[in-house]
Design a protein around this motif. Structure first.
Motif, PDB file in Angstrom:
ATOM      1  N   VAL A   1       0.669  -1.130  -0.535  1.00  0.00           N
ATOM      2  CA  VAL A   1       0.194   0.101   0.136  1.00  0.00           C
ATOM      3  C   VAL A   1       0.537   1.060  -0.027  1.00  0.00           C
ATOM      4  CG1 VAL A   1      -1.518   1.272   0.967  1.00  0.00           C
ATOM      5  CG2 VAL A   1      -2.196  -1.492   1.034  1.00  0.00           C
ATOM      6  N   SER A   2       0.525   2.506  -0.927  1.00  0.00           N
ATOM      7  CA  SER A   2       1.393   3.452  -0.783  1.00  0.00           C
ATOM      8  C   SER A   2       0.544   4.615  -0.029  1.00  0.00           C
ATOM      9  CB  SER A   2       1.079   3.994  -2.209  1.00  0.00           C
ATOM     10  OG  SER A   2       2.364   3.206  -3.471  1.00  0.00           O
ATOM     11  N   SER A   3       1.362   5.535   0.356  1.00  0.00           N
ATOM     12  CA  SER A   3       0.372   7.086   0.926  1.00  0.00           C
ATOM     13  C   SER A   3       1.110   7.942   0.747  1.00  0.00           C
ATOM     14  CB  SER A   3       1.107   6.263   2.586  1.00  0.00           C
ATOM     15  OG  SER A   3       1.931   6.149   2.489  1.00  0.00           O
ATOM     16  N   PRO A   4       0.164   8.593   0.524  1.00  0.00           N
ATOM     17  CA  PRO A   4       0.439   9.897   0.035  1.00  0.00           C
ATOM     18  C   PRO A   4       1.870  10.934   0.026  1.00  0.00           C
ATOM     19  CG  PRO A   4      -1.595  10.074   0.857  1.00  0.00           C
ATOM     20  CD  PRO A   4      -1.550   8.897   1.644  1.00  0.00           C
ATOM     21  N   ARG A   5       1.839  11.051   1.475  1.00  0.00           N
ATOM     22  CA  ARG A   5       3.307  11.472   1.626  1.00  0.00           C
ATOM     23  C   ARG A   5       4.472  10.136   1.918  1.00  0.00           C
ATOM     24  NH1 ARG A   5       2.323  15.038   7.105  1.00  0.00           N
ATOM     25  NH2 ARG A   5       4.456  15.422   7.015  1.00  0.00           N
ATOM     26  N   THR A   6       5.541  11.221   1.462  1.00  0.00           N
ATOM     27  CA  THR A   6       7.168   9.801   1.695  1.00  0.00           C
ATOM     28  C   THR A   6       7.794  10.841   1.975  1.00  0.00           C
ATOM     29  OG1 THR A   6       7.526  10.933  -0.062  1.00  0.00           O
ATOM     30  CG2 THR A   6       6.017   8.776  -0.422  1.00  0.00           C
ATOM     31  N   PHE A   7       9.255  10.145   2.624  1.00  0.00           N
ATOM     32  CA  PHE A   7      10.457  10.689   2.393  1.00  0.00           C
ATOM     33  C   PHE A   7      11.673   9.878   3.085  1.00  0.00           C
ATOM     34  CE2 PHE A   7       8.670   8.270   6.564  1.00  0.00           C
ATOM     35  CZ  PHE A   7       9.759   7.414   7.055  1.00  0.00           C
ATOM     36  N   GLU A   8      12.567  10.740   2.572  1.00  0.00           N
ATOM     37  CA  GLU A   8      13.639  10.285   2.007  1.00  0.00           C
ATOM     38  C   GLU A   8      14.331   9.294   3.026  1.00  0.00           C
ATOM     39  OE1 GLU A   8      16.441  13.130   0.612  1.00  0.00           O
ATOM     40  OE2 GLU A   8      15.364  13.777  -1.287  1.00  0.00           O
ATOM     41  N   ASN A   9      14.785   8.306   2.770  1.00  0.00           N
ATOM     42  CA  ASN A   9      15.469   7.822   3.476  1.00  0.00           C
ATOM     43  C   ASN A   9      16.894   7.600   3.065  1.00  0.00           C
ATOM     44  OD1 ASN A   9      17.033   5.670   5.634  1.00  0.00           O
ATOM     45  ND2 ASN A   9      16.165   3.938   4.152  1.00  0.00           N
ATOM     46  N   ARG A  10      18.211   7.930   3.875  1.00  0.00           N
ATOM     47  CA  ARG A  10      18.887   8.300   3.089  1.00  0.00           C
ATOM     48  C   ARG A  10      20.764   7.247   3.599  1.00  0.00           C
ATOM     49  NH1 ARG A  10      20.715  11.927  -0.656  1.00  0.00           N
ATOM     50  NH2 ARG A  10      19.099  12.650  -1.542  1.00  0.00           N
ATOM     51  N   ASN A  11      21.442   6.899   3.706  1.00  0.00           N
ATOM     52  CA  ASN A  11      22.701   5.932   4.185  1.00  0.00           C
ATOM     53  C   ASN A  11      23.723   7.393   5.209  1.00  0.00           C
ATOM     54  OD1 ASN A  11      25.156   5.057   4.050  1.00  0.00           O
ATOM     55  ND2 ASN A  11      24.595   3.444   3.182  1.00  0.00           N
ATOM     56  N   PRO A  12      23.276   7.167   5.835  1.00  0.00           N
ATOM     57  CA  PRO A  12      24.029   8.200   6.818  1.00  0.00           C
ATOM     58  C   PRO A  12      25.589   8.202   6.607  1.00  0.00           C
ATOM     59  CG  PRO A  12      23.244   5.888   8.514  1.00  0.00           C
ATOM     60  CD  PRO A  12      22.325   5.921   7.286  1.00  0.00           C
ATOM     61  N   ALA A  13      26.199   7.336   6.411  1.00  0.00           N
ATOM     62  CA  ALA A  13      27.199   6.619   6.058  1.00  0.00           C
ATOM     63  C   ALA A  13      27.966   7.377   4.819  1.00  0.00           C
ATOM     64  CB  ALA A  13      27.653   5.359   5.670  1.00  0.00           C
ATOM     65  N   ASP A  14      27.194   7.507   3.802  1.00  0.00           N
ATOM     66  CA  ASP A  14      27.604   8.230   2.702  1.00  0.00           C
ATOM     67  C   ASP A  14      26.222   9.505   2.555  1.00  0.00           C
ATOM     68  OD1 ASP A  14      25.671   6.809   1.260  1.00  0.00           O
ATOM     69  OD2 ASP A  14      27.370   5.992   0.114  1.00  0.00           O
ATOM     70  N   ASN A  15      25.350   9.502   2.591  1.00  0.00           N
ATOM     71  CA  ASN A  15      24.395  10.243   2.468  1.00  0.00           C
ATOM     72  C   ASN A  15      23.579   9.184   0.666  1.00  0.00           C
ATOM     73  OD1 ASN A  15      22.278  12.647   2.670  1.00  0.00           O
ATOM     74  ND2 ASN A  15      23.169  13.741   1.663  1.00  0.00           N
ATOM     75  N   SER A  16      23.428   8.701   0.490  1.00  0.00           N
ATOM     76  CA  SER A  16      23.398   8.022  -0.389  1.00  0.00           C
ATOM     77  C   SER A  16      21.639   7.952  -0.776  1.00  0.00           C
ATOM     78  CB  SER A  16      24.062   6.712  -1.078  1.00  0.00           C
ATOM     79  OG  SER A  16      23.984   6.076  -0.190  1.00  0.00           O
ATOM     80  N   LEU A  17      20.935   8.529  -1.329  1.00  0.00           N
ATOM     81  CA  LEU A  17      19.465   7.583  -1.500  1.00  0.00           C
ATOM     82  C   LEU A  17      19.321   6.419  -1.554  1.00  0.00           C
ATOM     83  CD1 LEU A  17      16.584   8.883  -0.922  1.00  0.00           C
ATOM     84  CD2 LEU A  17      16.617   8.728  -4.044  1.00  0.00           C
ATOM     85  N   VAL A  18      18.108   5.664  -0.093  1.00  0.00           N
ATOM     86  CA  VAL A  18      18.333   4.161  -0.346  1.00  0.00           C
ATOM     87  C   VAL A  18      17.502   4.217  -0.798  1.00  0.00           C
ATOM     88  CG1 VAL A  18      17.893   2.796   0.840  1.00  0.00           C
ATOM     89  CG2 VAL A  18      20.006   4.374   1.943  1.00  0.00           C
ATOM     90  N   GLY A  19      16.364   5.361  -0.709  1.00  0.00           N
ATOM     91  CA  GLY A  19      14.426   4.937  -0.986  1.00  0.00           C
ATOM     92  C   GLY A  19      13.835   5.817  -0.259  1.00  0.00           C
ATOM     93  N   MET A  20      12.675   6.440  -1.027  1.00  0.00           N
ATOM     94  CA  MET A  20      11.590   6.331  -0.454  1.00  0.00           C
ATOM     95  C   MET A  20      10.740   6.158   0.418  1.00  0.00           C
ATOM     96  SD  MET A  20      12.414   9.647  -1.521  1.00  0.00           S
ATOM     97  CE  MET A  20      11.194  10.991  -0.916  1.00  0.00           C
ATOM     98  N   ILE A  21      10.453   6.601   1.800  1.00  0.00           N
ATOM     99  CA  ILE A  21       9.679   5.921   2.497  1.00  0.00           C
ATOM    100  C   ILE A  21       8.465   5.825   2.515  1.00  0.00           C
ATOM    101  CG2 ILE A  21       9.405   4.759   4.849  1.00  0.00           C
ATOM    102  CD1 ILE A  21      11.873   4.046   3.910  1.00  0.00           C
ATOM    103  N   HIS A  22       7.141   5.479   2.571  1.00  0.00           N
ATOM    104  CA  HIS A  22       5.714   5.836   2.081  1.00  0.00           C
ATOM    105  C   HIS A  22       5.591   5.846   3.829  1.00  0.00           C
ATOM    106  CE1 HIS A  22       4.396   5.879  -1.748  1.00  0.00           C
ATOM    107  NE2 HIS A  22       4.784   4.993  -1.872  1.00  0.00           N
ATOM    108  N   GLU A  23       4.934   7.189   4.144  1.00  0.00           N
ATOM    109  CA  GLU A  23       4.729   7.886   5.573  1.00  0.00           C
ATOM    110  C   GLU A  23       3.195   7.501   6.033  1.00  0.00           C
ATOM    111  OE1 GLU A  23       4.237  12.080   8.426  1.00  0.00           O
ATOM    112  OE2 GLU A  23       5.861  12.047   6.505  1.00  0.00           O
ATOM    113  N   ALA A  24       2.993   6.488   6.519  1.00  0.00           N
ATOM    114  CA  ALA A  24       2.048   5.994   7.052  1.00  0.00           C
ATOM    115  C   ALA A  24       0.585   7.363   8.169  1.00  0.00           C
ATOM    116  CB  ALA A  24       2.298   4.782   8.349  1.00  0.00           C
ATOM    117  N   GLY A  25      -0.162   7.443   7.371  1.00  0.00           N
ATOM    118  CA  GLY A  25      -1.111   8.168   7.847  1.00  0.00           C
ATOM    119  C   GLY A  25      -2.385   7.279   8.612  1.00  0.00           C
ATOM    120  N   GLU A  26      -3.112   8.149   9.406  1.00  0.00           N
ATOM    121  CA  GLU A  26      -4.470   7.813   9.867  1.00  0.00           C
ATOM    122  C   GLU A  26      -4.857   6.313   8.909  1.00  0.00           C
ATOM    123  OE1 GLU A  26      -8.639   8.900  12.196  1.00  0.00           O
ATOM    124  OE2 GLU A  26      -6.967  10.489  11.593  1.00  0.00           O
TER     125      GLU A  26
END
Length: 146
Positions: free
Chosen positions: A15-40
């Motif tokens: 299931v997708s949700s309308p809001r997402t946020f970035e998940n970045r690798n803290p070691a090199d700041n590369s983009l791991v992917g987009m996390i779908h934020e759970a809402g109500e």
């Protein structure tokens, strides 16, 4: 190339949700992917699915069946060690050696411990004084619910 999307798994479906946020690798700041934020809406759907599961086959499983299933989850983690390791390193930035020898084995071990705990968890009981000067025995019986 688009970023990998991490969606919710609710009631057997991704299931997708309308809001997402970035998940970045803290070691090199590369983009791991987009996390779908759970809402109500997603949380409510997940709770409804969990409650329905308790009325379905999962809720009717014996302790032995649940234990067997949790052991299979642990075996699956061990079998897919390399995949879990890559995900853990990307998500946390931990060194491969540490995640390989600590995090992934511990994740698998936790499922086995919880499975074994189901059959070995003791009941609790204690005596207490009542307001009328008597005694009461209180006890807890543990029964898996989910």
């Amino acid at each position: 190339m688009s970023a990998k999307e991490f969606r919710h798994f609710i009631n057997g479906e991704w299931v997708s949700s309308p809001r997402t946020f970035e998940n970045r690798n803290p070691a090199d700041n590369s983009l791991v992917g987009m996390i779908h934020e759970a809402g109500e809406q997603e949380v409510d759907a997940a709770v409804r699915a969990a409650r329905a599961a308790l009325r379905g086959p999962w809720g009717k499983m014996t302790v032995a069946q649940r234990m067997e299933l949790l052991h299979k989850v642990a075996d699956g983690i061990q079998r897919r060690h390399a995949e879990f390791l890559a995900a853990e390193v990307a998500d946390t930035g931990k060194p491969v050696h540490l995640a390989s020898h600590l995090d992934i084995p511990r994740g698998a071990a936790n499922f086995k411990v919880f499975a074994d705990l189901m059959k070995n968890v003791p009941t609790e009981s204690f005596m207490m004084d009542t307001p009328d000067g008597g005694k009461a025995v209180n006890y807890a019986v543990r029964a898996p619910r989910g």
